[in-house]
Motif scaffolding. Structure first.
Motif, PDB file in Angstrom:
ATOM      1  N   ASN A  66       0.833  -1.190   0.000  1.00  0.00           N
ATOM      2  CA  ASN A  66       0.000   0.000   0.000  1.00  0.00           C
ATOM      3  C   ASN A  66       0.868   1.239   0.000  1.00  0.00           C
ATOM      4  O   ASN A  66       0.469   2.287  -0.484  1.00  0.00           O
ATOM      5  CB  ASN A  66      -0.920   0.004   1.219  1.00  0.00           C
ATOM      6  CG  ASN A  66      -2.102  -0.914   1.000  1.00  0.00           C
ATOM      7  OD1 ASN A  66      -2.752  -0.849  -0.039  1.00  0.00           O
ATOM      8  ND2 ASN A  66      -2.359  -1.802   1.943  1.00  0.00           N
ATOM      9  N   ASN A  99      -9.483   1.607  -8.429  1.00  0.00           N
ATOM     10  CA  ASN A  99      -8.845   2.431  -7.409  1.00  0.00           C
ATOM     11  C   ASN A  99      -7.663   3.210  -7.956  1.00  0.00           C
ATOM     12  O   ASN A  99      -6.550   3.112  -7.463  1.00  0.00           O
ATOM     13  CB  ASN A  99      -8.382   1.557  -6.247  1.00  0.00           C
ATOM     14  CG  ASN A  99      -9.517   1.231  -5.317  1.00  0.00           C
ATOM     15  OD1 ASN A  99     -10.221   2.128  -4.863  1.00  0.00           O
ATOM     16  ND2 ASN A  99      -9.718  -0.036  -5.062  1.00  0.00           N
ATOM     17  N   ARG A 101      -6.888   6.355  -7.884  1.00  0.00           N
ATOM     18  CA  ARG A 101      -6.299   7.364  -7.013  1.00  0.00           C
ATOM     19  C   ARG A 101      -5.223   6.755  -6.109  1.00  0.00           C
ATOM     20  O   ARG A 101      -4.117   7.276  -5.983  1.00  0.00           O
ATOM     21  CB  ARG A 101      -7.406   7.964  -6.141  1.00  0.00           C
ATOM     22  CG  ARG A 101      -7.275   9.418  -5.820  1.00  0.00           C
ATOM     23  CD  ARG A 101      -8.597   9.929  -5.285  1.00  0.00           C
ATOM     24  NE  ARG A 101      -9.100   9.046  -4.250  1.00  0.00           N
ATOM     25  CZ  ARG A 101      -8.815   9.205  -2.960  1.00  0.00           C
ATOM     26  NH1 ARG A 101      -8.064  10.194  -2.563  1.00  0.00           N
ATOM     27  NH2 ARG A 101      -9.295   8.357  -2.074  1.00  0.00           N
ATOM     28  N   ARG A 102      -5.575   5.619  -5.516  1.00  0.00           N
ATOM     29  CA  ARG A 102      -4.610   4.943  -4.659  1.00  0.00           C
ATOM     30  C   ARG A 102      -3.405   4.467  -5.453  1.00  0.00           C
ATOM     31  O   ARG A 102      -2.270   4.549  -4.997  1.00  0.00           O
ATOM     32  CB  ARG A 102      -5.262   3.732  -4.007  1.00  0.00           C
ATOM     33  CG  ARG A 102      -5.990   4.057  -2.756  1.00  0.00           C
ATOM     34  CD  ARG A 102      -6.674   2.829  -2.242  1.00  0.00           C
ATOM     35  NE  ARG A 102      -5.740   1.790  -1.837  1.00  0.00           N
ATOM     36  CZ  ARG A 102      -6.090   0.544  -1.586  1.00  0.00           C
ATOM     37  NH1 ARG A 102      -7.335   0.167  -1.720  1.00  0.00           N
ATOM     38  NH2 ARG A 102      -5.201  -0.330  -1.204  1.00  0.00           N
ATOM     39  N   ALA A 183      -1.090  13.045  -2.195  1.00  0.00           N
ATOM     40  CA  ALA A 183      -2.523  12.761  -2.249  1.00  0.00           C
ATOM     41  C   ALA A 183      -3.239  13.775  -3.134  1.00  0.00           C
ATOM     42  O   ALA A 183      -4.106  13.414  -3.935  1.00  0.00           O
ATOM     43  CB  ALA A 183      -3.111  12.767  -0.841  1.00  0.00           C
ATOM     44  N   HIS A 187      -5.149  12.826  -6.526  1.00  0.00           N
ATOM     45  CA  HIS A 187      -6.567  13.143  -6.589  1.00  0.00           C
ATOM     46  C   HIS A 187      -6.875  13.954  -7.848  1.00  0.00           C
ATOM     47  O   HIS A 187      -7.796  13.639  -8.601  1.00  0.00           O
ATOM     48  CB  HIS A 187      -6.955  13.936  -5.339  1.00  0.00           C
ATOM     49  CG  HIS A 187      -8.415  14.247  -5.237  1.00  0.00           C
ATOM     50  ND1 HIS A 187      -9.311  13.367  -4.696  1.00  0.00           N
ATOM     51  CD2 HIS A 187      -9.127  15.325  -5.628  1.00  0.00           C
ATOM     52  CE1 HIS A 187     -10.518  13.893  -4.744  1.00  0.00           C
ATOM     53  NE2 HIS A 187     -10.432  15.088  -5.312  1.00  0.00           N
ATOM     54  N   THR A 190      -6.438  11.915 -11.058  1.00  0.00           N
ATOM     55  CA  THR A 190      -7.537  10.967 -11.191  1.00  0.00           C
ATOM     56  C   THR A 190      -8.783  11.668 -11.726  1.00  0.00           C
ATOM     57  O   THR A 190      -9.453  11.182 -12.639  1.00  0.00           O
ATOM     58  CB  THR A 190      -7.853  10.322  -9.833  1.00  0.00           C
ATOM     59  OG1 THR A 190      -6.673   9.723  -9.338  1.00  0.00           O
ATOM     60  CG2 THR A 190      -8.934   9.266  -9.962  1.00  0.00           C
TER      61      THR A 190
ATOM     62  N   GLY B  84      -5.917   5.185   0.684  1.00  0.00           N
ATOM     63  CA  GLY B  84      -6.735   6.122  -0.084  1.00  0.00           C
ATOM     64  C   GLY B  84      -7.586   7.047   0.755  1.00  0.00           C
ATOM     65  O   GLY B  84      -8.370   7.824   0.208  1.00  0.00           O
ATOM     66  N   ALA B  89     -11.136  12.534  -0.619  1.00  0.00           N
ATOM     67  CA  ALA B  89     -11.708  11.230  -0.954  1.00  0.00           C
ATOM     68  C   ALA B  89     -13.178  11.189  -0.546  1.00  0.00           C
ATOM     69  O   ALA B  89     -13.548  11.675   0.521  1.00  0.00           O
ATOM     70  CB  ALA B  89     -10.935  10.131  -0.250  1.00  0.00           C
ATOM     71  N   ASP B 105     -13.788   5.825  -2.020  1.00  0.00           N
ATOM     72  CA  ASP B 105     -13.615   5.663  -3.452  1.00  0.00           C
ATOM     73  C   ASP B 105     -14.227   4.303  -3.797  1.00  0.00           C
ATOM     74  O   ASP B 105     -15.394   4.100  -3.527  1.00  0.00           O
ATOM     75  CB  ASP B 105     -12.126   5.728  -3.811  1.00  0.00           C
ATOM     76  CG  ASP B 105     -11.919   6.534  -5.081  1.00  0.00           C
ATOM     77  OD1 ASP B 105     -12.913   6.809  -5.759  1.00  0.00           O
ATOM     78  OD2 ASP B 105     -10.774   6.901  -5.389  1.00  0.00           O
ATOM     79  N   THR B 107     -12.804   1.403  -2.530  1.00  0.00           N
ATOM     80  CA  THR B 107     -12.210   0.451  -1.598  1.00  0.00           C
ATOM     81  C   THR B 107     -13.112   0.304  -0.380  1.00  0.00           C
ATOM     82  O   THR B 107     -13.498   1.296   0.217  1.00  0.00           O
ATOM     83  CB  THR B 107     -10.835   0.958  -1.127  1.00  0.00           C
ATOM     84  OG1 THR B 107     -10.072   1.311  -2.263  1.00  0.00           O
ATOM     85  CG2 THR B 107     -10.113  -0.089  -0.337  1.00  0.00           C
TER      86      THR B 107
END
Lengths: 582, 128
Positions: A66, A99, A101-102, A183, A187, A190, B84, B89, B105, B107
């Motif tokens: 992660n 996912n 963004r992540r 982040a 963001h 995305t 995330g 978010a 999001d 997840t």
């Protein structure tokens, strides 16, 4: 483009947990890496060869990450170390298209390792089903790296990925001073390339996902799953199939035939006994391995693989979190615990996904103490299921109580912290038959390759001990404990010795004792409780030493052995005084 | 711990051609609590709560936008960010017992209550 290299180009597959790295690895190399639907399936690095264009490359599958900086777990560190070393020349980041963004936050961290990369957006079909579409070309233009859309389980996008490897480039990502800035960047990027509609076609999955995590529906589902497990493994595997193989194939076929052959052609009694005697390689070793344990293990692996691929197991963490907190763990520990039901040795390795060293130690201790492995579990079901449900409930109740007690004590005695419960729940999916069968087949092969030789070695050892008269010595030495404290027949002593070689070998030994009517109901419950709590098998012990060092390994043994014996003694005392008969 | 208030550009928008607008939509603190109009369709209006509330206090079904992850302990915010849970978010609370489960999001995340207390959210209600 052919280049002369001193060694093959090394391609690392990196990405968040559960995005399909292992599927792509298998597709690229033809080498199967275990694929399941939960984060943390891969906890070690796997390497395989792949032909990309005209070049042979080494492809490296890595544990999911992660994050690569800040607070990271042990399996994440393995991936970071790989990226820092020269063992990866090129990085393919696999991302879950849902996912983005992540994934981009990770892209920005991978970029800091300054390696050429390709971004693969996997599971675009699932993303579409949930109304998400990504403008891959726009994303590629912004990042200045190839971006490939894939559905890896169906092999879609694979040739595009191979082609794109030649164009891998260093991504154009601004350097971010801290996670917050990263982040914001992820963001905004995305938002520019992704379109989300409210449309969702995944009604059934979403309804199932909801039902399995809510207490009101989730707990009945859990009971139903456990009951199905019992029916399939405990009844169909451990009773129907075992009967077929033990009484039929071995009892009427192989064993009488080999005894007949041995009587006829082997004049030396020593060799005859070695093969077909009371501790014979064929009559005991092979019979145990193939007739008693194999059917149970096979049915268990099949059912277990189904549960793994459905994404159900991590959902149990929600219900277990509070109980696990008492033991100094958090709900996430349900993963290694449930995996331990397959094989404690593998599960000991999976504890790498836990947050702190203290949690890992407690989880390893509890795995060794109370989690029966698949073969053990099923012999338990096979023996006690035949006696009564109360017997089964007593055993699991006592074992569970001991685990909570030991965990509670360990949480207080050991230094260190518990990490907080933060877990990603994978989507509920219908398992793919191909993967399920491959996984089960490979696990059965693994069992045959690993366990059967040990069963045979164990039998040879018992045969040797018997010939030297050592078995009677062991039985005599064990008598005060085995007969006195535990109230078991003296023959059980050798079964406990067998249990150390492999837990399932010992359990199978008990199985034959129970079958031949040498154990009463109470004795069976006591013996199985001790066996379940007793020392882990050699393989599990070696894994504990590998993961946590020899001292810790020995300390764990030092805790478990008295706990097992005293619990058995206490149980025997209580059951006798209450006059329980089962 | 950095605290960033982000643009609430709608997740329904956001194709490449709208890239230029993202900057102009950044919410200033004074914008909070007002109705924000979604430019492309101009139909979806949202009221954002002020001040932000902790995720742990929201009922199941609540929707909102993360404004801050307020953790004294760096490990917690690192881990949430990596999954995330970052300012901007969008989240939907799915259930609150036995633990808090929410969708961030795409997840699905399960966390214990103390963790949910440190995620600050501005909830939104769709205008009738």
């Amino acid at each position: 483009m052919l280049t002369l290299r001193a060694r093959p180009l090394r391609i690392a597959l990196v990405g968040q947990p559960n995005v399909g790295k292992s599927v792509i690895f298998t597709r690229l190399t033809g080498r199967y890496a275990t694929v399941s639907n939960y984060p943390g399936t891969t906890v070690a690095v796997t390497t395989g060869r792949s032909l990309v264009g005209a070049e042979v490359c080494d492809v490296v599958d890595t544990p999911g990450v992660n994050a690569l900086e800040g607070t990271i777990s042990e399996d994440e560190r393995i991936t970071r170390d790989l990226l820092e070393s020269d063992r990866a020349d090129l990085v393919v980041q696999i991302a879950d298209a849902r996912n983005l963004r992540r994934a981009l936050m990770l892209t920005s961290q991978i970029a800091s390792f300054d390696k050429p990369m390709v971004l693969a957006l996997n599971m675009v079909d699932e993303a579409y089903g949930r109304g998400i579409s990504i403008h891959a070309a726009a994303l590629a233009a912004e990042l200045k790296i190839p971006v490939i859309e894939m559905v890896a389980v169906e092999g879609r996008g694979l040739s595009e990925l191979r082609d794109a490897l030649a164009c891998a480039a260093r991504p154009d990502v601004p350097a971010h001073p801290h996670a917050g800035a990263r982040a914001v960047w992820a963001h905004e990027l995305t938002e520019r390339v992704r379109r989300v509609s409210t449309l969702s076609l995944a009604y059934v999955q979403e309804a199932l996902a909801r039902a399995t995590r809510r207490p009101l529906t989730g707990l009945p589902i859990l009971v139903a799953v456990l009951y199905a497990l019992y029916l399939f493994v405990g009844v169909f595997g451990a009773q129907t199939l075992v009967k077929l193989l033990e009484d039929g194939l071995f009892g009427r076929g192989i064993n009488p035939a080999s005894i007949w052959l041995a009587d006829r052609f082997i004049p030396v009694p020593f060799i005859r006994d070695f093969l077909v005697g009371p501790y014979g390689v064929i009559t005991v070793g092979l019979t145990y391995a193939i007739a008693i344990v194999l059917p149970v293990v096979a049915t268990f692996f099949l059912m277990f693989g189904f549960l793994e691929d459905s994404g159900y197991i991590p959902r149990l963490a929600i219900f277990c979190d509070r109980l696990f907190r008492v033991m100094g763990l958090n709900g996430k520990a349900v993963l290694p615990m449930v995996l331990g039901l397959g094989c404690d040795t593998m599960a000991t390795m999976t504890t790498r996904i836990l947050g702190t060293p203290k949690e890992r130690l407690i989880a390893i201790l509890l795995l060794a103490l109370g989690i029966p492995c698949s073969a053990q579990l099923a012999t338990i079901m096979g023996i006690l299921g035949g006696i009564s449900f109360a017997a089964l409930a007593t055993l699991f109740g006592v074992v569970l109580f001991q685990m909570v007690l030991v965990g509670w004590l360990a949480a207080r005695v050991l230094k260190g912290d518990r990490s907080e419960f933060i877990l990603e729940l994978p989507p509920i999916r219908w398992p793919r038959l191909g993967n399920l069968l491959t996984k089960t087949r490979l696990r059965i092969w693994w069992y045959l390759g690993e366990a059967v030789p040990l069963f045979l070695v164990g039998t040879v050892l018992l045969f040797a001990l018997d010939r030297m008269g050592a078995l009677t010595v062991i039985a005599a030495a064990g008598r005060p404990v085995v007969t006195g404290l535990l109230g078991l027949p003296p023959a059980t002593a050798q079964v406990l010795v067998m249990g150390f070689l492999r837990r399932d070998y010992g359990a199978a030994g008990l199985f034959t004792l129970a079958h031949s009517g040498q154990l009463t109901g109470v004795q069976a419950v006591v013996a199985l409780t001790v066996m379940t709590l007793f020392v882990p098998c050699v393989a599990n012990f070696l894994m504990m030493v590998r993961e946590r060092g020899l001292r810790t390994g020995l300390a764990i043994l030092g805790v478990i052995t008295p706990v097992a014996i005293f619990t058995g003694a206490g149980l025997n005392y209580v059951l006798h005084h209450l006059g329980v008969q089962f | 711990m950095s605290s960033i208030t982000l643009a609430f550009s709608s997740d329904r928008a956001g194709s490449a051609d709208r890239a230029d607008r993202a900057g102009s939509k950044r919410t200033r603190p004074t914008d909070v609590g007002r109705v924000l109009l979604d430019p492309p369709g101009g139909v979806v209006g949202r009221v954002l709560s002020d001040p932000p509330v902790a995720l742990a206090e929201l009922p199941a079904g609540a929707r909102g936008v993360v404004v801050d992850v307020n953790a004294s302990d760096g490990g917690r915010s690192d881990r949430l960010m990596a999954l995330g849970v970052t300012p901007g978010a969008r989240i939907v609370v799915l259930q609150t017992f036995p633990g808090v489960v929410f969708l961030c999001d795409q997840t699905e995340l399960a966390v214990e209550r103390s963790v949910a207390r440190s995620v600050l959210v501005r909830t939104e209600e769709r205008q009738s």
